[in-house]
Design a protein around this motif. Structure first.
Motif, PDB file in Angstrom:
ATOM      1  N   GLN A  89       0.813  -1.218   0.000  1.00  0.00           N
ATOM      2  CA  GLN A  89       0.000   0.000   0.000  1.00  0.00           C
ATOM      3  C   GLN A  89       0.843   1.262   0.000  1.00  0.00           C
ATOM      4  O   GLN A  89       0.408   2.293  -0.494  1.00  0.00           O
ATOM      5  CB  GLN A  89      -0.919   0.026   1.240  1.00  0.00           C
ATOM      6  N   LYS A  90       2.023   1.174   0.543  1.00  0.00           N
ATOM      7  CA  LYS A  90       2.790   2.383   0.778  1.00  0.00           C
ATOM      8  C   LYS A  90       4.254   2.188   0.408  1.00  0.00           C
ATOM      9  O   LYS A  90       4.827   1.120   0.636  1.00  0.00           O
ATOM     10  CB  LYS A  90       2.667   2.779   2.255  1.00  0.00           C
ATOM     11  N   THR A  91       4.843   3.234  -0.174  1.00  0.00           N
ATOM     12  CA  THR A  91       6.256   3.214  -0.539  1.00  0.00           C
ATOM     13  C   THR A  91       7.062   4.002   0.485  1.00  0.00           C
ATOM     14  O   THR A  91       6.703   5.123   0.839  1.00  0.00           O
ATOM     15  CB  THR A  91       6.465   3.834  -1.940  1.00  0.00           C
ATOM     16  N   PHE A  92       8.139   3.391   0.967  1.00  0.00           N
ATOM     17  CA  PHE A  92       9.035   4.050   1.914  1.00  0.00           C
ATOM     18  C   PHE A  92      10.373   4.309   1.229  1.00  0.00           C
ATOM     19  O   PHE A  92      10.906   3.439   0.548  1.00  0.00           O
ATOM     20  CB  PHE A  92       9.272   3.183   3.156  1.00  0.00           C
ATOM     21  N   GLY A 146       3.210   5.869  -4.364  1.00  0.00           N
ATOM     22  CA  GLY A 146       4.024   5.391  -5.475  1.00  0.00           C
ATOM     23  C   GLY A 146       3.598   5.874  -6.836  1.00  0.00           C
ATOM     24  O   GLY A 146       3.993   5.305  -7.859  1.00  0.00           O
ATOM     25  N   GLU A 147       2.818   6.947  -6.876  1.00  0.00           N
ATOM     26  CA  GLU A 147       2.307   7.421  -8.168  1.00  0.00           C
ATOM     27  C   GLU A 147       2.947   8.723  -8.626  1.00  0.00           C
ATOM     28  O   GLU A 147       2.746   9.147  -9.760  1.00  0.00           O
ATOM     29  CB  GLU A 147       0.784   7.586  -8.091  1.00  0.00           C
ATOM     30  N   GLN A 148       3.672   9.385  -7.757  1.00  0.00           N
ATOM     31  CA  GLN A 148       4.357  10.620  -8.138  1.00  0.00           C
ATOM     32  C   GLN A 148       5.847  10.480  -7.839  1.00  0.00           C
ATOM     33  O   GLN A 148       6.228   9.831  -6.862  1.00  0.00           O
ATOM     34  CB  GLN A 148       3.786  11.821  -7.369  1.00  0.00           C
ATOM     35  N   PHE A 149       6.666  11.092  -8.686  1.00  0.00           N
ATOM     36  CA  PHE A 149       8.106  10.927  -8.562  1.00  0.00           C
ATOM     37  C   PHE A 149       8.825  12.263  -8.626  1.00  0.00           C
ATOM     38  O   PHE A 149       8.446  13.158  -9.375  1.00  0.00           O
ATOM     39  CB  PHE A 149       8.637  10.026  -9.683  1.00  0.00           C
ATOM     40  N   GLU A 515       5.488  10.733   7.463  1.00  0.00           N
ATOM     41  CA  GLU A 515       5.315  10.384   6.063  1.00  0.00           C
ATOM     42  C   GLU A 515       3.860  10.413   5.647  1.00  0.00           C
ATOM     43  O   GLU A 515       3.544  10.568   4.479  1.00  0.00           O
ATOM     44  CB  GLU A 515       5.913   9.016   5.773  1.00  0.00           C
ATOM     45  N   SER A 516       2.934  10.276   6.590  1.00  0.00           N
ATOM     46  CA  SER A 516       1.527  10.270   6.237  1.00  0.00           C
ATOM     47  C   SER A 516       1.072  11.608   5.708  1.00  0.00           C
ATOM     48  O   SER A 516       0.024  11.719   5.105  1.00  0.00           O
ATOM     49  CB  SER A 516       0.679   9.878   7.455  1.00  0.00           C
ATOM     50  N   SER A 517       1.860  12.670   5.929  1.00  0.00           N
ATOM     51  CA  SER A 517       1.470  13.992   5.453  1.00  0.00           C
ATOM     52  C   SER A 517       1.383  14.016   3.943  1.00  0.00           C
ATOM     53  O   SER A 517       0.700  14.860   3.367  1.00  0.00           O
ATOM     54  CB  SER A 517       2.474  15.041   5.938  1.00  0.00           C
ATOM     55  N   ALA A 518       2.061  13.099   3.274  1.00  0.00           N
ATOM     56  CA  ALA A 518       2.018  13.067   1.808  1.00  0.00           C
ATOM     57  C   ALA A 518       0.670  12.579   1.322  1.00  0.00           C
ATOM     58  O   ALA A 518       0.339  12.738   0.152  1.00  0.00           O
ATOM     59  CB  ALA A 518       3.117  12.169   1.275  1.00  0.00           C
ATOM     60  N   GLU A 519      -0.110  11.959   2.200  1.00  0.00           N
ATOM     61  CA  GLU A 519      -1.425  11.467   1.800  1.00  0.00           C
ATOM     62  C   GLU A 519      -2.410  12.614   1.666  1.00  0.00           C
ATOM     63  O   GLU A 519      -3.457  12.449   1.060  1.00  0.00           O
ATOM     64  CB  GLU A 519      -1.940  10.470   2.858  1.00  0.00           C
TER      65      GLU A 519
END
Length: 520
Positions: A89-92, A146-149, A515-519
């Motif tokens: 679900q999540k990329t670290f 994992g959808e933006q780089f 890291e959850s702030s990116a959500e």
């Protein structure tokens, strides 16, 4: 005349199209990268709270791939930096620095003030001057979904003697990218290729840059001759004769709207100074002899004894209309630049194997969806495909079916110990891609990487070593049971997504919550 003029016009048209695509990619990705820059800056603020270097003995690093594993030039140490981990679900992403003491078989986490931002798929090169320096360029940061780089174009140096990070700012360098390759050549860093990707577009590179380690300046090289097409993830190594070999790699092209075609390259080129001049370079196509690796991507490379290039693992994906099938590898190959020849690395003990996986509507092989490291058990026969290249360039494909290792009653080597080691679990690193490699004192070290079982991605944290002089058998330094790894099924629920914050992956509790702030 007409055909020649048409061909030249077509060539110029291709250049214009590439330039337009780069501009288009740049424009579309700029907004994405601006969004991620705020998150990266936030993490850097957290890192800036460190005021002194702290070294703490620790257990082996958490699972990851696309990190860098480098050899200390003066000490019996391996240096692990960065990498990524995906739990379903999540990329670290990581910017942790670990040091493995080879003699003591111990790990130390080294927290240094103001490190590079978190990244993966970067390049790291060690040079001996000043007590040892680790140079890091580029790489990427991904949003938790994992959808933006965000692709870095920064250059950093870790001074190993003082354990301090320094960002080296110099204009005229490569654009932001990941999957590029970089080597130390005399007093320069030579960088080739890579790619840049946004949500909708991507571009692959085949440009060459040099960074002068004396003047700290970048220069773009314009080699003559026909060089490699744009690609990422290739092999790049320096030859004893002073040239630079580029082999293989991966690229993809858009054949129609929302349809991409991937290419696994298997060609080889030599880049060398023309007439001994370091300001003028030339590309030459090479046709090595011997048994070369089958086409694949995600392989790993290290310099072996006697100036040979070591090639390990990777994956060969075959895309079909309703399924994705492929093979992960754990085989070894060596390229001898002096003889311009490939040869397969054969162990005196148990031989390497392939593990096949199927994904999609097709039935999986028995036990195919169960993560298994080592591939022992109820595997069927394994088909080995070899391409033999004759001196005149003729390619002969040889297919050989071998009985899977580890089956009861199979005759093995005379050495009974080898027979015992071939039982479950099988020795050595299991088939994988994107692993980290390093060679110190003639011993190869393989850490981490990933393989897939069904729709599940298994990220590894094991460490294996192999004496390249004896070539007898692998030794496991850190073992891992892939079945114990957390895997969360995809969900569209934001609430479920937020609950992933505590996922294992070597992230500090403080960072994991942030890291959850990116959500948002």
């Amino acid at each position: 005349m007409g055909k020649k003029g048409k061909k030249e016009k077509k060539g110029r048209g291709a250049e214009k199209t590439a330039a337009k695509m780069e501009k288009k990619v740049s424009k579309r990705s700029r907004k994405e990268e601006e969004d991620l820059e705020a998150l990266i800056a936030h993490f850097q603020t957290l890192d800036a709270k460190r005021t002194q270097t702290v070294e703490v003995p620790c257990p082996p690093p958490s699972p990851r791939l696309n990190a860098s594993l480098s050899v200390h030039p003066e000490k019996d140490e391996l240096i692990l930096f960065g990498g990524e981990y995906f739990n379903g679900q999540k990329t670290f992403l990581y910017n942790e620095l670990y040091v493995y003491n080879i003699r003591k078989d111990t790990w130390t986490k080294v927290d240094i003030p103001s490190p590079p931002p978190r990244r993966c798929a970067h390049q790291a090169v060690v040079v001996p001057q000043g007590g040892g320096q680790l140079w890091v360029f580029g790489g990427e940061f991904a949003s938790p979904n994992g959808e933006q780089f965000y692709h870095y174009k920064d250059l950093w140096v870790l001074h190993l003697a003082t354990k301090t990070w320094e960002q080296v700012k110099s204009t005229g360098g490569p654009s932001g990218r990941s999957g590029h390759r970089m080597v130390a050549w005399k007093r320069q860093l030579i960088l080739f290729g890579g790619f840049h990707e946004s949500t909708r577009d991507y571009i692959y590179y085949n440009d060459v840059y040099a960074f002068n380690l004396d003047t700290f300046t970048w220069s773009k090289l314009s080699p003559s001759g026909t060089g490699p097409t744009p690609r990422s993830g290739c092999q790049m190594s320096v030859t004893p004769q002073g040239g630079i070999v580029v082999y293989g790699g991966y690229s993809k092209q858009r054949v129609k709207k929302d349809v991409d075609k991937g290419t696994r390259h298997s060609d080889m080129f030599l880049l060398k100074p023309e007439d001994g001049r370091e300001d003028k370079w030339v590309w030459t196509r090479m046709n090595p002899s011997g048994v070369k690796p089958t086409p694949r991507s995600g392989f790993s490379v290290a310099m072996a004894p006697n100036h040979q290039t070591l090639f390990f693992g990777g994956v060969c994906d075959e895309e079909e209309e309703e399924s994705l099938s492929g093979e992960f590898f754990n085989d070894l190959y060596f390229y001898d630049a002096t003889r311009n020849r490939w040869f397969e690395g054969q162990l005196k003990g148990p031989k390497s194997e392939k593990k096949k996986r199927r994904r999609g509507r097709k039935e999986e092989p028995e036990g195919g969806s169960k993560p298994a490291c080592g591939g022992a058990g109820t595997q069927g026969p394994v088909q080995v495909v070899k391409e033999v290249v004759a001196e005149d360039g003729t390619v002969v494909t040889i297919k050989q079916v071998l009985t899977a290792p580890g089956l009861a009653g199979q005759p093995r080597s005379e050495d009974e110990d080898s027979l015992e080691e071939a039982s479950s679990p099988a020795p050595g690193p299991c088939p994988r891609s994107n692993a980290m490699l390093a060679v110190k004192h003639g011993v190869l070290y393989v850490y981490g990487g990933m393989f897939e079982a069904g729709d599940r991605q298994v990220t590894l944290s094991d460490l294996h070593c192999l004496d390249l002089h004896r070539m007898e058998a692998w030794k496991a330094l850190v073992e891992m049971d892939p079945e114990t790894q957390e895997w969360l099924e995809e969900t569209d629920s934001e609430e479920d997504s937020e609950e992933v914050e505590g996922a294992e992956g070597g992230v500090d509790d403080e960072d994991s919550g942030e890291e959850s702030s990116a959500e948002d």
